[in-house]
Design a protein around this motif. Structure first.
Motif, PDB file in Angstrom:
ATOM      1  N   GLY A 119     -90.052  46.447 -23.839  1.00 35.45           N
ATOM      2  CA  GLY A 119     -90.295  47.687 -23.109  1.00 35.45           C
ATOM      3  C   GLY A 119     -89.268  47.931 -22.016  1.00 35.45           C
ATOM      4  O   GLY A 119     -88.429  47.074 -21.720  1.00 35.45           O
ATOM      5  N   HIS A 120     -89.345  49.113 -21.454  1.00 37.79           N
ATOM      6  CA  HIS A 120     -88.446  49.511 -20.369  1.00 37.79           C
ATOM      7  C   HIS A 120     -89.255  50.175 -19.269  1.00 37.79           C
ATOM      8  O   HIS A 120     -90.360  50.662 -19.508  1.00 37.79           O
ATOM      9  N   THR A 121     -88.691  50.214 -18.105  1.00 41.34           N
ATOM     10  CA  THR A 121     -89.302  50.916 -16.983  1.00 41.34           C
ATOM     11  C   THR A 121     -88.232  51.792 -16.343  1.00 41.34           C
ATOM     12  O   THR A 121     -87.083  51.385 -16.224  1.00 41.34           O
ATOM     13  N   ARG A 122     -88.599  53.031 -16.008  1.00 37.18           N
ATOM     14  CA  ARG A 122     -87.633  53.985 -15.454  1.00 37.18           C
ATOM     15  C   ARG A 122     -87.666  53.991 -13.943  1.00 37.18           C
ATOM     16  O   ARG A 122     -88.725  54.016 -13.336  1.00 37.18           O
ATOM     17  N   TYR A 123     -86.457  54.001 -13.374  1.00 36.34           N
ATOM     18  CA  TYR A 123     -86.276  54.146 -11.935  1.00 36.34           C
ATOM     19  C   TYR A 123     -85.222  55.221 -11.696  1.00 36.34           C
ATOM     20  O   TYR A 123     -84.303  55.381 -12.497  1.00 36.34           O
ATOM     21  N   GLY A 124     -85.389  55.945 -10.599  1.00 38.92           N
ATOM     22  CA  GLY A 124     -84.399  56.956 -10.257  1.00 38.92           C
ATOM     23  C   GLY A 124     -84.375  57.211  -8.770  1.00 38.92           C
ATOM     24  O   GLY A 124     -85.264  56.771  -8.028  1.00 38.92           O
ATOM     25  N   PRO A 125     -83.351  57.935  -8.322  1.00 34.72           N
ATOM     26  CA  PRO A 125     -83.211  58.206  -6.890  1.00 34.72           C
ATOM     27  C   PRO A 125     -84.406  59.007  -6.385  1.00 34.72           C
ATOM     28  O   PRO A 125     -84.956  59.840  -7.099  1.00 34.72           O
ATOM     29  N   GLY A 126     -84.794  58.696  -5.170  1.00 28.27           N
ATOM     30  CA  GLY A 126     -85.934  59.377  -4.578  1.00 28.27           C
ATOM     31  C   GLY A 126     -85.515  60.264  -3.431  1.00 28.27           C
ATOM     32  O   GLY A 126     -84.337  60.574  -3.266  1.00 28.27           O
ATOM     33  N   PRO A 127     -86.483  60.630  -2.636  1.00 24.11           N
ATOM     34  CA  PRO A 127     -86.237  61.587  -1.549  1.00 24.11           C
ATOM     35  C   PRO A 127     -85.611  60.980  -0.300  1.00 24.11           C
ATOM     36  O   PRO A 127     -85.725  61.544   0.772  1.00 24.11           O
ATOM     37  N   THR A 128     -84.957  59.846  -0.441  1.00 26.72           N
ATOM     38  CA  THR A 128     -84.320  59.244   0.726  1.00 26.72           C
ATOM     39  C   THR A 128     -82.912  59.805   0.879  1.00 26.72           C
ATOM     40  O   THR A 128     -82.183  59.944  -0.100  1.00 26.72           O
ATOM     41  N   PRO A 129     -82.515  60.144   2.080  1.00 28.36           N
ATOM     42  CA  PRO A 129     -81.202  60.764   2.283  1.00 28.36           C
ATOM     43  C   PRO A 129     -80.019  59.866   1.928  1.00 28.36           C
ATOM     44  O   PRO A 129     -78.974  60.353   1.531  1.00 28.36           O
ATOM     45  N   ASP A 130     -80.186  58.556   2.040  1.00 28.91           N
ATOM     46  CA  ASP A 130     -79.053  57.672   1.764  1.00 28.91           C
ATOM     47  C   ASP A 130     -78.934  57.312   0.291  1.00 28.91           C
ATOM     48  O   ASP A 130     -77.920  56.767  -0.136  1.00 28.91           O
ATOM     49  N   GLY A 131     -79.960  57.579  -0.515  1.00 33.26           N
ATOM     50  CA  GLY A 131     -79.916  57.291  -1.941  1.00 33.26           C
ATOM     51  C   GLY A 131     -79.915  55.818  -2.288  1.00 33.26           C
ATOM     52  O   GLY A 131     -79.665  55.440  -3.429  1.00 33.26           O
ATOM     53  N   GLN A 132     -80.208  54.964  -1.324  1.00 33.96           N
ATOM     54  CA  GLN A 132     -80.146  53.522  -1.560  1.00 33.96           C
ATOM     55  C   GLN A 132     -81.404  52.964  -2.210  1.00 33.96           C
ATOM     56  O   GLN A 132     -81.418  51.836  -2.659  1.00 33.96           O
ATOM     57  N   ARG A 133     -82.472  53.757  -2.261  1.00 37.89           N
ATOM     58  CA  ARG A 133     -83.702  53.301  -2.903  1.00 37.89           C
ATOM     59  C   ARG A 133     -83.964  54.127  -4.148  1.00 37.89           C
ATOM     60  O   ARG A 133     -83.848  55.347  -4.126  1.00 37.89           O
ATOM     61  N   TRP A 134     -84.293  53.436  -5.231  1.00 37.90           N
ATOM     62  CA  TRP A 134     -84.687  54.090  -6.467  1.00 37.90           C
ATOM     63  C   TRP A 134     -86.164  53.826  -6.688  1.00 37.90           C
ATOM     64  O   TRP A 134     -86.631  52.696  -6.538  1.00 37.90           O
ATOM     65  N   PHE A 135     -86.894  54.865  -7.050  1.00 42.58           N
ATOM     66  CA  PHE A 135     -88.331  54.789  -7.170  1.00 42.58           C
ATOM     67  C   PHE A 135     -88.774  54.738  -8.626  1.00 42.58           C
ATOM     68  O   PHE A 135     -88.161  55.353  -9.493  1.00 42.58           O
ATOM     69  N   TRP A 136     -89.857  54.027  -8.852  1.00 42.49           N
ATOM     70  CA  TRP A 136     -90.424  53.867 -10.189  1.00 42.49           C
ATOM     71  C   TRP A 136     -90.926  55.202 -10.702  1.00 42.49           C
ATOM     72  O   TRP A 136     -91.614  55.932  -9.993  1.00 42.49           O
ATOM     73  N   GLU A 137     -90.576  55.515 -11.941  1.00 43.11           N
ATOM     74  CA  GLU A 137     -90.993  56.770 -12.567  1.00 43.11           C
ATOM     75  C   GLU A 137     -91.950  56.535 -13.734  1.00 43.11           C
ATOM     76  O   GLU A 137     -92.477  57.479 -14.291  1.00 43.11           O
ATOM     77  N   GLY A 138     -92.122  55.292 -14.139  1.00 40.31           N
ATOM     78  CA  GLY A 138     -93.052  54.965 -15.218  1.00 40.31           C
ATOM     79  C   GLY A 138     -92.406  54.069 -16.255  1.00 40.31           C
ATOM     80  O   GLY A 138     -91.193  53.872 -16.280  1.00 40.31           O
ATOM     81  N   ASP A 139     -93.254  53.530 -17.137  1.00 39.58           N
ATOM     82  CA  ASP A 139     -92.788  52.649 -18.188  1.00 39.58           C
ATOM     83  C   ASP A 139     -92.589  53.428 -19.478  1.00 39.58           C
ATOM     84  O   ASP A 139     -93.313  54.380 -19.765  1.00 39.58           O
ATOM     85  N   VAL A 140     -91.610  53.025 -20.268  1.00 43.29           N
ATOM     86  CA  VAL A 140     -91.288  53.678 -21.540  1.00 43.29           C
ATOM     87  C   VAL A 140     -91.021  52.608 -22.586  1.00 43.29           C
ATOM     88  O   VAL A 140     -90.730  51.461 -22.269  1.00 43.29           O
ATOM     89  N   ARG A 141     -91.112  52.987 -23.832  1.00 36.95           N
ATOM     90  CA  ARG A 141     -90.856  52.032 -24.922  1.00 36.95           C
ATOM     91  C   ARG A 141     -89.392  51.783 -25.099  1.00 36.95           C
ATOM     92  O   ARG A 141     -88.524  52.430 -24.853  1.00 36.95           O
TER      93      ARG A 141
END
Length: 91
Positions: A69-91
């Motif tokens: 399996g895989h899990t998705r992460y992407g940039p969130g609402p932080t101004p510096d872009g240094q944190r990526w937030f979990w978006e859910g798990d995918v196959r």
């Protein structure tokens, strides 16, 4: 592992036998927030600007879909872009 190394974080994909699985000098990282990879660092040094904007599906055995399996992460609402937030798990 001493406390200082532990506090620097573990890099996603680092070998479990690596005595120093933390970040390396000269590399760029994102901190993964929430989900199965919470707290790990993701090395994005050679990633394209487009991928850094879109995020990524990362292989994991501990997500909803288990091994393969895989899990998705992407940039969130932080101004510096240094944190990526979990978006859910995918196959």
């Amino acid at each position: 592992m001493d406390e200082e190394r532990f506090m620097r974080g573990r890099v996603y994909g680092a070998d479990h036998e690596d005595p120093d699985p933390g970040p390396r000098a000269g590399r760029s990282y994102r901190v993964l927030v929430a989900g199965p990879l919470d707290g790990l660092l993701l090395d994005v040094t050679d990633w394209s600007p487009q991928t850094l904007t879109e995020g990524a599906a990362l292989a994991t055995e501990i997500g909803r879909f288990g091994p393969g399996g895989h899990t998705r992460y992407g940039p969130g609402p932080t101004p510096d872009g240094q944190r990526w937030f979990w978006e859910g798990d995918v196959r």
